[in-house]
Design a protein around this motif. Structure first.
Motif, short mmCIF file in Angstrom:
data_model
loop_
_atom_site.label_atom_id
_atom_site.label_comp_id
_atom_site.label_asym_id
_atom_site.label_seq_id
_atom_site.Cartn_x
_atom_site.Cartn_y
_atom_site.Cartn_z
N TYR A 93 -23.65 -30.03 -20.54
CA TYR A 93 -24.58 -29.76 -21.65
C TYR A 93 -23.86 -29.16 -22.86
N THR A 94 -22.96 -28.22 -22.59
CA THR A 94 -22.27 -27.56 -23.70
C THR A 94 -21.02 -28.33 -24.11
N LYS A 98 -23.66 -31.90 -26.08
CA LYS A 98 -23.70 -31.31 -27.41
C LYS A 98 -23.07 -32.22 -28.45
N GLY A 144 -29.24 -30.20 -26.32
CA GLY A 144 -28.12 -30.28 -27.25
C GLY A 144 -28.50 -30.09 -28.70
N ALA A 153 -35.18 -24.96 -30.22
CA ALA A 153 -34.45 -25.75 -29.24
C ALA A 153 -33.52 -24.90 -28.39
N PHE A 154 -33.68 -23.58 -28.45
CA PHE A 154 -32.78 -22.71 -27.71
C PHE A 154 -33.00 -22.76 -26.20
N PHE A 155 -34.27 -22.98 -25.80
CA PHE A 155 -34.59 -22.92 -24.38
C PHE A 155 -35.37 -24.17 -23.95
N PRO A 156 -34.67 -25.27 -23.72
CA PRO A 156 -35.36 -26.53 -23.44
C PRO A 156 -36.15 -26.50 -22.13
N GLU A 507 -29.21 -19.82 -15.39
CA GLU A 507 -30.40 -20.46 -15.96
C GLU A 507 -31.65 -19.67 -15.57
N ILE B 696 -17.01 -29.59 -31.61
CA ILE B 696 -17.74 -28.64 -32.43
C ILE B 696 -17.11 -27.28 -32.18
N ALA B 703 -19.84 -21.03 -27.41
CA ALA B 703 -20.53 -22.10 -28.12
C ALA B 703 -21.71 -21.47 -28.84
N ALA B 705 -24.54 -21.34 -31.61
CA ALA B 705 -25.38 -22.16 -32.47
C ALA B 705 -25.73 -21.35 -33.71
N ILE B 749 -27.80 -13.85 -28.26
CA ILE B 749 -28.62 -14.13 -27.09
C ILE B 749 -28.00 -15.27 -26.31
N ASN B 750 -28.23 -15.25 -25.03
CA ASN B 750 -27.74 -16.32 -24.17
C ASN B 750 -28.73 -17.45 -24.21
N LEU B 751 -28.28 -18.59 -24.68
CA LEU B 751 -29.16 -19.75 -24.69
C LEU B 751 -29.03 -20.46 -23.36
N SER B 752 -30.03 -21.23 -23.06
CA SER B 752 -29.88 -22.15 -21.95
C SER B 752 -28.75 -23.12 -22.32
N ASP B 753 -27.83 -23.35 -21.40
CA ASP B 753 -26.75 -24.30 -21.68
C ASP B 753 -27.30 -25.65 -22.12
N ALA B 754 -28.51 -25.95 -21.65
CA ALA B 754 -29.10 -27.24 -21.97
C ALA B 754 -29.36 -27.40 -23.46
N SER B 755 -29.34 -26.30 -24.18
CA SER B 755 -29.49 -26.38 -25.63
C SER B 755 -28.20 -26.90 -26.27
N GLY B 756 -27.16 -27.02 -25.48
CA GLY B 756 -25.86 -27.46 -25.98
C GLY B 756 -24.94 -26.32 -26.34
N TYR B 757 -25.52 -25.15 -26.47
CA TYR B 757 -24.77 -23.99 -26.93
C TYR B 757 -25.05 -22.83 -25.97
N THR B 758 -24.12 -21.92 -25.86
CA THR B 758 -24.34 -20.84 -24.90
C THR B 758 -24.93 -19.60 -25.55
N SER B 760 -26.55 -17.75 -29.41
CA SER B 760 -26.88 -17.78 -30.83
C SER B 760 -27.22 -16.35 -31.20
#
Lengths: 537, 1058
Positions: A93-94, A98, A144, A153-156, A507, B696, B703, B705, B749-758, B760
Motif C-alpha cells: 500500500y505504501t 501509492k 493510496g 482518505a486517511f483511513f480507508p 491496523e 514519492i 511516508a 501525506a 498521526i498514523n494513517l492506515s497504510d492503505a491510504s498509501g502513506y504512514t 500525516s
C-alpha cells in the motif's frame, strides 16, 4: 513628545503590517526538491512488488522452515500468529499502490500516455490480487489517496474481497482493450522496457508483451474462481486464453539484479543474518528427492557450516544427499537422540537454500512466468475450460515443467560465480528433462493430473511463494501433512492449515473502526483460518 | 547623533525651566554600600507633577516650588527615601538596598526587568550558586527537583548528553517540541536536543551546553504561557531566560578562575539469578559451537563450578560472574576550567571568559570536549545611546556517544542479554574470530547482540564536532527619560560534522558481501544552520502620582536556514579503509530547508500605588510553513497582581503578601516542518540496471501525506497564585494552581497504510495539564554563626487527553496509537497511546487473560494466554515531582542536603522481559527452584475453570510466551523514586584569605565538594535506576530497553577571584 511616540508606533506598525507574510510561499517552496516527475519513472520505481517471503508463505507451503521458536523467528513453523511475518503484501500500500494511484491521478483525463496508464492499471490489479489473496477483505476503492484527497482518505474502509476481484477483472480487461500499439512507449518499464533483461524498444512490441502478461494475469484471476464459481472461472479463463497468454520464457515478467546496488531482497536474510536459522523443509526436499528433480541442485544444498554458507564454495548439491528439516519441530528437540540428524556447526545437519543459485542475491525475481501460465492452462484443459482435454493438458503440463527448468539458464547466468572455487552448475539438458518427465509419478496421469500439475506449480513457484500458497489453497495440491506442533489452527473451524494472514496489528490501532467492521464481516475473529472468498471449503 | 541628543536634552530642560520658573535643587544619588552613582532613580517633588530621573552619573536637577517641598527618591531594589528641601540647593542622597526578597527584580520576557511583586504569573529566579555547587557536564542537572513546576530528567546517555526539561507537564503530544524556549541574552532558541530520542541514537546534547554556568548572571524560569506570551508561538512551553555576565561599571579589572573535577561511577542495580548458567533445556554447553549458539540463554544446568565450554572454545568453571555489568564500565571523569576577566569604566563594562570541559564517559571510548568563549560588553555611546553585545563561541566534540535504548550495537544490550556465566575477560579478550577476522559469535542472536569489544578492536568510531557562534547586539536609545527605542540583532550559526566508521565483521561470520566486497560502511555528514532573530522594541515608562505605566511595542523576525550534506558508502572494496571512493554503494544526499516566523507584539503594565498591577500583552505570529490561508494567529494575555501586604503594613508578622492571577493564549506551528505541505519526488540513488527510477519522497523517512489544512494550535493557560513571606522572611511560601489546555495540536498521526502513506499531520490533539505548585521555605535557626534553611517544593500534575480527532463519520476517535514498539522490529513490548479521558502518554500492553473472578487463565498444557488486545497499564508521566532541600551554614561552611522524588509514572521494562525470557532474571527461577520440577502457574484452566495443576517443564518456552504473546504484566513498573539526590559542601575562604596580608590580591576564594545521586531511597523497577531512560524526547516515553547505567558523581571544585 506624545506625537513623536505615536509617530514611531504608527510608522513601525505600517512598515511591518504590510510585509508580515511577504514571500512566504516562495520561502516554503524547496528550491532543491523535485516537484514534478515523469510518471514512467515512478512506475519503474514501484514495479517490483511483493513475491512472498521465506519465513511467511514459503513456510506455510512447507518449502522452508525456521526451527527456532525464539521471539522474532517464531512463526508459521509453530502455527503462531506473529505479526512480523504477515505484512509483506500489506506493505505494498505504501509502496506500489501509492505510486500507481499517483501516476493514474497525474494522467487522469489525458490520452497522451494511454499505454502507461494501461500497464499501471494492469500491474496495480496484480498487486491487489496478491493483497486480497493474502487477507481477504481489504481497502481497495479508496486507497493510496491520502496525498490527493487529504484527510477524507486517511483511513480507508475495507471492501469485500469478491467485489474487489470483480473490479480487478474489469480493470484488467478494460486496460487490455485500451493498450495501443501506436501509443506511447514506456521505456522505463523494468519488464519490457529499454533496460529490461530482454530490451524492448518500441511501443508495439511492448504492448504485445503487456497483452500476454495481462492475459496471463487474467488467466490466474479466472483460475482463482475454480472452487467458488467454476462457471465464472471457465468464462474468464477462456477469455484470457483467447486474448493470448505467455508462450515462452521470453515473455516472463521478471527483473535481474547486479547483486551489489540492487539485490534480490528476499534472499538477503538467508545470507546476512544468522544463516543457521534457515533450512529447506522436509516435504519439499522429499518431493525433489523422490523424483531426482534436476532443479534440486539449484534450489537446495548442504553446506559445511549452516551459519556460514558463503564460506563453503562447493556445497553438496547431490539430490540424494539432501535432507529436509521436519516441520513443527523446535530447535531444542532436534537431537540425534530424538531421531533427528542433530547439530552441524552452530546449526543443524539439514539442507538449506542454495545461496549460490536460487537463493543468491543476484537471483532474478519472477512475478508471472510462462511455466506457471502453461501449468494453469494444463489444469484448464483438463477441466475442459479450454479445448483439448487430456492431450492438451499433458502438452501444457510438460511445457510448463520444461519452461521452469529452462528458466534456470537465466538464473545460472545471473548467479555465475566470480569465485573460481565455486563449481559452475550445468543447466538442465533436454535428455534430463525427458527423463524427468517420463518417470512414474511425474509422467502425466489423467487420473492424478490435478495433483501432478499443481505439485509442479508448487515447485515452479519456488521463488514466488505468495503464488505457491494461493494455488495450494485453491487446489489443495500438493498434499501436505498438517503441521501438528499444536492445534492452534484447528480452532475456530480451522482445518489445520493457514488460509489467510491476519491484518497487521498496527491496523487495529490506526484504522480501528474500519478494521473492526472488516473483522466482523469475516466472522468476528481476525485469524489464520478464515478464508478468502474464492477459497471455499 | 550626539549633537542631536544634546539638543533634545537641552530643549527638554529649557522647556521645563520655562514651565516652572522656581528655584532648582541639584544633587547626586548613590548606593549607600559602595557610593557608586545610581542611574535612573526617580526623583519627584511631592505634591507636584514634576518628576525626573538621575542621569548617567547619578546626578539630577529638579525645580522645587518652595522650602516645604519634599523630594521623593525611588528606585527598583532600593528603599524609597524622602527629603524635605528646606533651604538646601544641593541634596546628595545615599540610597539603601531594600531587603532583597521584598523587591526582588526578575528578568522577564524580552529581557525587561520587573519587580517581582508586579508579576501576575509565576516566574522563579534560579539561585545561580545552585548551578555552581554541583557542577556536571550538563548544567541543567543542578536544577533537578529544585524549582516547582520544572521537571528535569537526565537520560542515561553518556557524557555531554541532553536533558529533558518540562515546565508544567507536557504541553503537547509527541511530535511537537515540548521543551521550554531558551533565551540567552535575548536570543530565543529551542532546546534543540540532538539525537536524543533513544532507539539506538546517540545523544548529542542540546543548546544548554552553549552556556557555561560560571558565566550566568541570572536565570529566570517563566513557567507558564502568560509569562512567556510575548514570545508567542515558541513559548507555548514556557521559557528559561538566561543573562550572562558582562561586568560592572567602574569596576577595576578582576580575574576569576574556577575549576572542578567530577568522577562518575556507574551504578549497577542488576539482580540476575545466580543459580543457572548458560545453556538450554537444563544442559550446559557441550561444545564450543553449542556455547556460541546459545550464549543468550541461561536455561542451562545448575552452576556448580564444573568445566564448561565457552563461545571462544576455552573451558572455564561454570559459575556466576558477579558485577559483570558494572565491571564493563570505567570511571567517568569530567573536568571543567573557567577563567574570566572583567572590568569597567564610566562608560561601560566588559567580561570575557574561556571555559574548557573535558569528559571521559563511563562507556569506554566515550569522550566529550567543549571549549566555550564568551564575551559581554556594555557601552554607553552617548548618555542616551547604549550598546550591548554578547558573543559566544562554542566548540564541542562528541566521540563515541553510546548507542542506547535498543537491541543491536549498545553495550547494555550485550551485557544484559548474554548469560551471566560467561566471564567478561573472555568476551573482551576473544572478541574476534581469528579464522574469519569477524566478530566472534557469542550468541544465537548474532545480528542483534553485538560485542562492543569487537567494535572497539575493529576500530568503530563515531565523531560529531560542532562549532557554534552566537552573537547578540542591542542598541538602545533613550529618546526621553520615559521613552526608549531598542533594536536587536541575534545571529546563531552552527556547523556540525559527523563521521561514522563502521568496520566489517560486526555481527557476522562472513567478512564479505555476496558480491565479494567487504562489509562495513563509512559515513560523513555536515550540517550548517543559521538562525537569525531581529527585533525592535519601543517602550514607555511613566509614573504619575500613584499610577505607573509601562508599555512596549515591538516586532520580530525569526529565520532559520539549514543545509546538510550526507555521504554514505557501503560494500568497501578494501577492507576497513574508510574513504568515500572505497565504497561500492554510495548514497549521497543534500538537504535544504528554510522557515520564517514574523511577529508583532505589544505589552502594557499598569500599576497603582505599588499594590495593584495589571498586565496586557498581545502578539501576532505569521508562519511560513503553513498554508497562506491559515498562517497567522493572535495571542492575548492578561495578568494581575495584588500586593495585599501593602494594606496590612501594621501587621508585623507579614513581611510580604501577593495574590496573582493570569490568563493567556499562545499558539504554535510546532510540529510542522518546512515543505510539509507539498508532495515531492525522489530519484533513486542508483539506477536499476541502468534505468532511472523515481518514488514519492518520504520526508524524514516516513511516508508523509501533506495536509494543506493545518493551522497553528493554541495553548490556553490560566493560573492563580498566592505568595507570602512571614516573620521577618523566616517563612516563605508560594502556592500556585495552573490549568493549561492545548487545543487543535498539530500532530503526526498514523494513517492506515492503505491510504498509501504512514503519517500525516493534523490539527487534532487536545489535552489538558493542570496542577498545583507549592514551595515552602523556612529558616528554623538563624544565629550569627549558624543557620539552617529548609525548603520543600512539590508539583502535582494532572494530565488528560481531551481529543485525538474524529472518525470519517464525525464520531470522536477514542484512542490514538503512537508507537507499537514490537512493530518497530527492534523492540519487544507494549504500545504508547493517547486515549481520550485518560492521562497523557498511556502505555498499553497485552496482559494475562483473566476470567470474571480475576483468575489468570491458562491453557490445558499449563501455558499462558494473553488478552486479545492491548490494554492501558498507566501513564509514563509522573504525577508528583518535587524536592526537599536543606542548607546548613556554619560560619563560612555551607552544607546542602537534597532529596527529590518523582511519583506516579509507569515504565515498561523490555530489559527485564529479555532477562526473563532468556532465563537471566530472578523471575525466571520460578519453576526450577529447589524442589520444583516445572512451573505450575497460579491460574485456572480456561476450559474447565479448575485450578491449574499442569507443570510446564519447557520453561524457555513458557517465559518466551511473554514475548511472543506480548504479556506485559511482570514487566510493568512504577517509575517512582525517592532519591538522596545530592550532598554539597562549600567552604568560603575569602575572610580567611583577607586576614593574611600577603594574600591581599585574592578577593575571593571558595571550595566546593558534592556528591550527586547519593542513594535511591525508594524505587519500584528492579535492576535499573528508574531514571535510566534513554530519551530526553517524549516519543518513547515510558519505554525502557537496554538503558545505560546512571552514575554517582563526585565533584570537587575551587573558585578564586583576584
Amino acid at each position: 513628545m506624545k506625537k513623536i511616540s505615536q509617530l514611531i508606533f504608527l510608522s513601525a506598525f505600517l512598515l511591518l503590517i504590510g510585509g508580515c507574510d511577504k514571500g512566504f510561499v516562495e520561502i516554503n517552496t524547496n528550491p532543491f526538491a523535485i516537484n514534478d516527475i515523469d510518471p514512467g519513472l515512478l512506475f519503474a520505481g514501484a514495479q517490483r512488488t511483493n513475491l512472498g517471503g521465506w519465513d511467511s508463505e514459503s513456510t506455510v507451503v512447507q518449502q522452508f522452515v525456521i526451527p527456532y521458536n525464539l521471539g522474532a523467528t517464531l512463526g508459521f513453523n509453530f502455527n503462531e500468529n506473529i505479526d512480523g511475518t504477515q505484512n509483506g503484501a500489506w506493505g505494498q500500500y505504501t509502496g506500489a499502490v501509492k505510486s500507481f494511484v499517483q501516476i493514474l491521478n497525474m494522467l487522469k483525463g489525458t490520452t497522451t500516455k494511454v499505454n502507461l496508464q494501461c500497464i499501471t492499471r494492469i500491474w496495480k490489479a496484480s498487486v491487489f490480487m496478491n493483497i486480497v489473496d493474502t487477507y481477504g477483505d481489504v481497502p481497495y476503492f479508496k486507497t493510496g489517496l491520502a496525498a490527493i484527497e487529504g484527510e477524507s482518505a486517511f483511513f480507508p474502509t475495507y471492501d469485500s474481497d469478491a467485489a474487489i476481484y470483480d473490479d480487478l477483472y474489469l480493470e484488467i480487461t478494460d486496460a487490455l482493450s485500451k493498450l495501443d500499439p501506436a501509443g506511447d512507449y514506456v521505456s522505463a518499464d523494468l519488464f519490457y522496457g529499454a533496460k529490461a533483461y530482454i530490451p524492448i524498444n518500441s511501443a508495439a512490441a511492448q504492448v504485445a508483451q503487456w497483452k500476454k502478461l495481462g492475459n496471463s494475469l487474467l488467466l490466474r484471476l479466472g483460475m482463482r474462481y475454480s472452487k467458488a464459481n467454476p462457471t465464472k472461472a471457465a468464462s474468464i479463463v477462456a477469455e484470457a486464453f483467447s486474448g493470448g497468454v505467455m508462450t515462452s520464457n521470453n515473455d516472463n515478467a521478471f527483473v535481474v539484479y547486479d547483486g551489489t546496488l540492487f539485490t534480490n531482497g528476499n534472499n538477503g536474510g538467508l545470507i546476512n543474518n544468522n544463516p543457521r536459522f534457515y533450512y529447506a523443509a522436509e516435504p519439499f526436499v522429499n518431493q525433489l528427492k523422490s523424483t531426482s528433480d534436476p532443479r534440486s541442485k539449484y534450489m537446495i544444498a548442504s553446506f559445511a557450516d549452516p551459519n556460514a554458507p558463503l564460506n563453503d564454495p562447493a556445497p553438496n548439491t547431490n539430490v540424494a544427499a539432501q535432507f529436509g528439516l521436519p516441520v513443527g519441530i523446535p530447535n531444542a528437540n532436534i537431537t540425534v537422540a530424538n531421531g533427528y540428524r542433530g547439530p552441524k556447526g552452530s546449526g543443524f545437519d539439514y539442507s538449506q537454500m542454495n545461496v549460490n543459485v536460487a537463493a543468491s542475491l543476484t537471483t532474478p525475481s519472477y512475478w508471472v512466468t510462462y511455466a506457471q501460465t502453461s501449468l494453469l492452462l494444463a489444469e484448464a484443459a483438463k477441466k475442459g475450460w479450454i479445448a483439448g482435454g487430456d492431450v492438451a493438458a499433458q502438452t501444457y503440463y510438460e511445457a510448463g515443467i520444461r519452461a521452469d527448468m529452462n528458466a534456470y539458464t537465466v538464473i545460472l547466468a545471473k548467479t555465475k560465480p566470480t569465485n573460481t572455487a565455486v563449481p559452475i552448475l550445468p543447466s538442465v539438458s533436454v535428455p534430463q528433462q525427458d527423463a524427468y518427465i517420463a518417470q512414474t509419478g511425474v509422467l502425466y496421469d489423467p487420473a492424478n493430473a490435478l495433483n501432478q500439475i499443481n505439485t509442479q506449480y508448487w515447485i515452479a513457484s519456488f521463488l514466488n511463494s505468495s503464488e505457491a500458497w494461493a494455488n495450494y489453497r485453491r487446489t489443495g495440491f500438493p498434499t501436505l501433512a498438517r503441521n501438528s506442533y499444536n492445534d492452534a489452527l484447528l480452532a475456530n473451524g480451522g482445518d489445520g492449515y493457514v488460509h489467510r494472514f491476519t491484518y497487521p496489528d498496527a491496523e487495529l490501532s490506526k484504522n480501528q473502526v474500519n478494521y473492526q467492521a472488516a473483522v466482523t464481516a469475516i466472522g468476528g475473529i481476525d485469524d489464520l483460518v478464515s478464508r478468502v472468498f474464492w477459497d471455499t471449503k | 547623533m550626539r549633537k542631536l541628543t544634546t539638543l533634545l536634552v537641552l530643549l527638554l530642560f529649557a522647556g521645563l525651566q520655562v514651565a516652572f520658573a522656581q528655584r532648582t535643587v541639584t544633587g547626586s544619588v548613590t548606593k549607600a554600600t559602595d557610593n557608586t552613582p545610581l542611574v535612573g532613580v526617580t526623583v519627584i517633588a511631592k505634591g507636584t507633577t514634576t518628576g525626573i530621573t538621575t542621569d548617567i552619573n547619578g546626578r539630577y536637577s529638579i525645580p522645587v516650588p518652595n522650602n516645604e517641598t519634599i523630594l521623593q527618591f525611588s528606585f527598583i531594589g532600593m528603599n524609597p527615601k524622602e527629603v524635605t528641601v528646606g533651604t538646601q540647593t544641593t541634596i546628595d542622597v545615599a540610597m539603601e538596598e531594600s531587603s532583597q526578597v521584598l523587591n526582588e527584580v526578575v528578568v522577564t520576557a524580552l529581557g525587561i526587568k520587573r519587580e517581582s511583586k508586579s508579576l501576575g504569573y509565576s516566574a522563579t529566579s534560579v539561585k545561580t550558586e545552585e548551578l555552581l555547587t554541583s557542577k556536571s557536564a550538563n548544567m541543567m542537572s543542578s536544577l533537578e527537583g529544585k524549582v516547582a513546576g520544572l521537571n528535569i530528567t537526565l537520560p542515561a546517555s553518556g557524557v555531554g548528553g541532553s536533558s529533558q526539561i518540562r515546565l508544567r507537564g507536557q504541553a503537547a503530544f509527541t511530535g511537537a517540541n515540548n521543551a521550554p524556549l531558551i533565551v540567552i541574552n535575548g536570543l530565543p532558541m529551542d532546546q534543540g536536543a540532538r539525537g536524543a530520542d533513544g532507539a539506538n541514537q546517540r545523544d548529542l546534547g542540546d543548546n544548554m551546553s552553549n552556556v557555561n554556568p560560571d558565566d550566568i548572571e541570572s536565570m529566570t524560569v517563566l513557567k507558564g504561557a502568560t509569562a512567556a506570551a510575548i514570545y508567542g508561538s515558541r513559548a507555548a512551553n514556557g521559557a528559561i531566560i538566561i543573562t550572562t555576565k558582562s561586568g560592572q561599571k567602574n569596576q577595576s579589572i578582576g580575574v576569576e578562575y574556577s575549576t572542578s573535577y567530577t568522577f562518575q561511577k556507574a551504578l549497577d542495580y542488576f539482580n540476575f539469578q545466580k543459580v543457572y548458567g548458560e545453556g538450554l533445556a537444563g544442559n550446559k554447553p557441550t561444545s564450543q559451537a553449542d556455547a556460541a549458539g546459545n550464549g543468550q540463554l541461561s536455561w542451562g544446568a545448575k552452576l556448580d563450578g564444573s568445566d564448561v565450554y565457552l563461545f571462544d572454545g576455552s573451558v572455564v568453571p561454570y559459575s556466576f560472574q558477579p558485577n559483570r555489568v558494572g565491571d564493563y564500565f570505567q570511571l567517568g571523569k569530567v573536568s571543567n576550567n573557567t577563567v574570566a576577566m572583567s572590568g569597567g569604566n564610566d562608560n561601560g563594562s566588559f567580561r570575557a571568559s574561556f571555559s574548557n570541559t573535558t569528559g571521559l564517559g563511563i562507556e569506554p571510548t566515550n569522550k566529550y570536549k567543549k571549549n566555550t568563549f564568551n564575551i559581554g560588553v556594555n557601552y554607553d555611546i552617548t548618555k542616551r545611546l547604549k550598546f550591548t553585545t554578547n558573543i559566544n563561541y562554542t566548540k564541542e566534540d562528541y566521540i563515541n556517544p553510546p548507542q542506547i535504548g535498543q537491541q543491536g550495537a549498545g553495550s547494555m544490550n550485550f551485557l544484559t542479554r548474554l548469560a551471566q556465566s560467561i566471564p567478561l575477560v573472555n568476551l573482551r579478550a576473544n572478541n574476534t574470530n581469528s579464522a574469519t577476522g569477524t566478530e566472534a559469535v557469542t550468541s544465537g542472536f548474532q545480528g542483534t547482540i553485538l560485542s562492543p569489544y569487537y567494535a572497539m578492536a575493529a576500530g568503530a568510531l563515531y565523531i560529531n564536532t560542532r562549532d557554534r557562534f552566537l552573537g547578540t547586539s542591542t542598541l538602545r536609545y533613550d529618546i526621553t527619560d520615559w521613552l526608549y527605542a531598542q533594536g536587536r540583532y541575534n545571529y546563531d550559526y552552527a556547523i556540525s560534522f559527523a563521521e561514522t566508521k563502521n568496520p566489517g565483521g560486526i555481527g557476522t561470520s562472513i567478512p564479505t558481501n555476496a558480491d565479494g566486497t567487504y562489509k562495513g560502511s563509512y559515513n560523513v555528514s555536515e550540517n550548517w544552520e543559521t538562525n537569525v532573530n531581529a527585533d525592535f522594541l519601543v517602550g514607555v515608562s511613566k509614573k504619575i502620582n500613584k499610577f505607573s505605566v509601562d508599555a512596549s511595542f515591538g516586532g520580530n523576525t525569526f529565520r532559520i536556514k539549514n543545509h546538510n550534506f550526507n555521504e554514505n558508502v557501503t560494500n568497501l572494496t578494501v577492507r576497513d579503509l574508510f574513504s568515500i571512493p572505497n565504497g561500492t554503494i554510495k548514497t549521497p544526499s543534500y538537504g535544504f530547508s528554510q522557515t520564517r516566523v514574523n511577529s508583532l507584539y505589544g505589552l502594557a503594565e499598569l500599576g497603582y500605588n505599588s499594590m495593584f498591577y495589571l498586565n496586557f500583552t498581545g502578539r501576532t505570529d505569521w508562519f511560513s510553513v503553513l498554508n497562506p490561508k491559515y498562517n497567522s494567529k493572535f495571542y492575548p494575555s492578561v495578568s494581575g497582581s495584588f500586593v495585599f501586604s501593602e494594606l496590612l503594613k501594621d501587621q508585623k508578622w507579614l513581611s510580604y503578601g501577593k495574590l496573582r492571577g493570569s490568563w493567556a493564549q499562545v499558539g504554535s506551528s510546532n510540529g510542522v516542518n518546512a515543505y510539509d505541505g507539498s508532495l515531492t519526488y525522489s530519484i533513486g540513488t542508483n539506477q536499476f540496471n541502468g534505468q532511472t527510477t523515481a518514488s514519492i519522497t518520504n520526508p524524514g523517512n516516513v511516508a508523509l501525506a501533506p495536509n494543506p489544512l493545518l493551522q497553528p494550535f493554541t495553548v490556553t493557560e490560566k493560573e492563580i497564585g498566592l505568595e507570602a513571606r512571614l516573620f521577618d522572611n523566616r517563612l516563605h511560601f508560594d502556592l500556585g494552581y495552573f490549568d493549561k489546555v492545548t487545543t487543535d495540536q498539530i500532530m503526526s498521526i498514523n494513517l492506515s497504510d492503505a491510504s498509501g502513506y504512514t503519517t500525516s499531520k493534523q490539527n487534532i490533539g487536545s489535552l489538558k495539564n493542570s496542577g498545583v505548585e507549592f514551595l515552602i521555605e523556612y529558616t528554623p535557626v538563624e544565629t550569627r554563626n549558624f543557620s539552617w534553611t529548609t525548603s520543600w517544593n512539590t508539583t502535582y500534575l494532572k494530565t488528560e487527553v481531551l481529543s485525538v480527532g474524529k472518525n470519517p463519520d464525525g464520531t470522536p476517535i477514542k484512542d490514538l496509537l503512537v508507537i507499537y514498539y514490537n512493530g518497530t522490529g527492534n523492540e519487544f513490548l507494549g504500545e504508547l497511546h493517547y486515549t481520550v479521558g485518560m492521562p497523557m502518554n498511556q502505555l498499553y500492553t497485552k496482559t494475562y487473560l483473566r476470567n470474571d473472578n480475576g483468575d489468570i487463565l491458562v491453557q490445558n498444557n499449563g501455558r499462558l494466554l494473553a488478552t486479545p488486545t492491548t490494554v492501558p497499564v498507566g501513564s509514563s508521566i509522573p504525577k508528583h515531582t518535587g524536592g526537599w532541600n536543606n542548607t546548613f551554614t556554619y560560619k563560612n561552611l555551607t552544607l546542602g542536603v537534597f532529596i527529590d522524588y518523582k511519583l506516579g509514572g509507569t515504565v515498561l521494562s523490555s530489559t527485564y522481559l529479555n532477562m526473563t525470557r532468556q532465563g537471566m532474571s530472578d523471575l525466571s527461577l520460578q519453576g526450577r527452584r529447589d524442589g520444583e520440577n516445572g512451573l505450575v502457574f497460579p491460574g485456572v484452566y480456561q476450559t474447565t475453570g479448575l485450578p491449574n495443576t499442569t507443570a510446564v517443564t519447557d520453561l524457555q518456552g513458557f517465559y518466551g510466551d511473554y514475548r511472543n504473546l506480548q504479556i506485559g504484566d511482570p514487566f510493568t513498573f512504577k517509575s517512582d523514586f525517592v532519591k538522596l539526590r545530592s550532598i554539597t559542601l562549600s567552604y568560603n575562604l575569602t575572610n580567611a584569605v583577607k586576614k593574611a596580608a600577603f594574600l591581599g590580591f585574592i578577593k575571593g576564594l571558595s571550595l566546593q565538594a558534592s556528591c550527586r545521586n547519593v542513594a535511591i531511597l525508594y524505587k519500584d523497577i528492579p535492576n535499573l535506576d528508574p531514571e535510566a531512560i534513554q530519551s530526553s524526547g517524549d516519543t518513547r516515553s515510558g519505554y525502557e530497553n537496554s538503558s545505560l547505567l546512571t552514575t554517582r558523581d563526585f565533584m570537587f571544585g575551587l573558585n578564586v577571584k583576584f
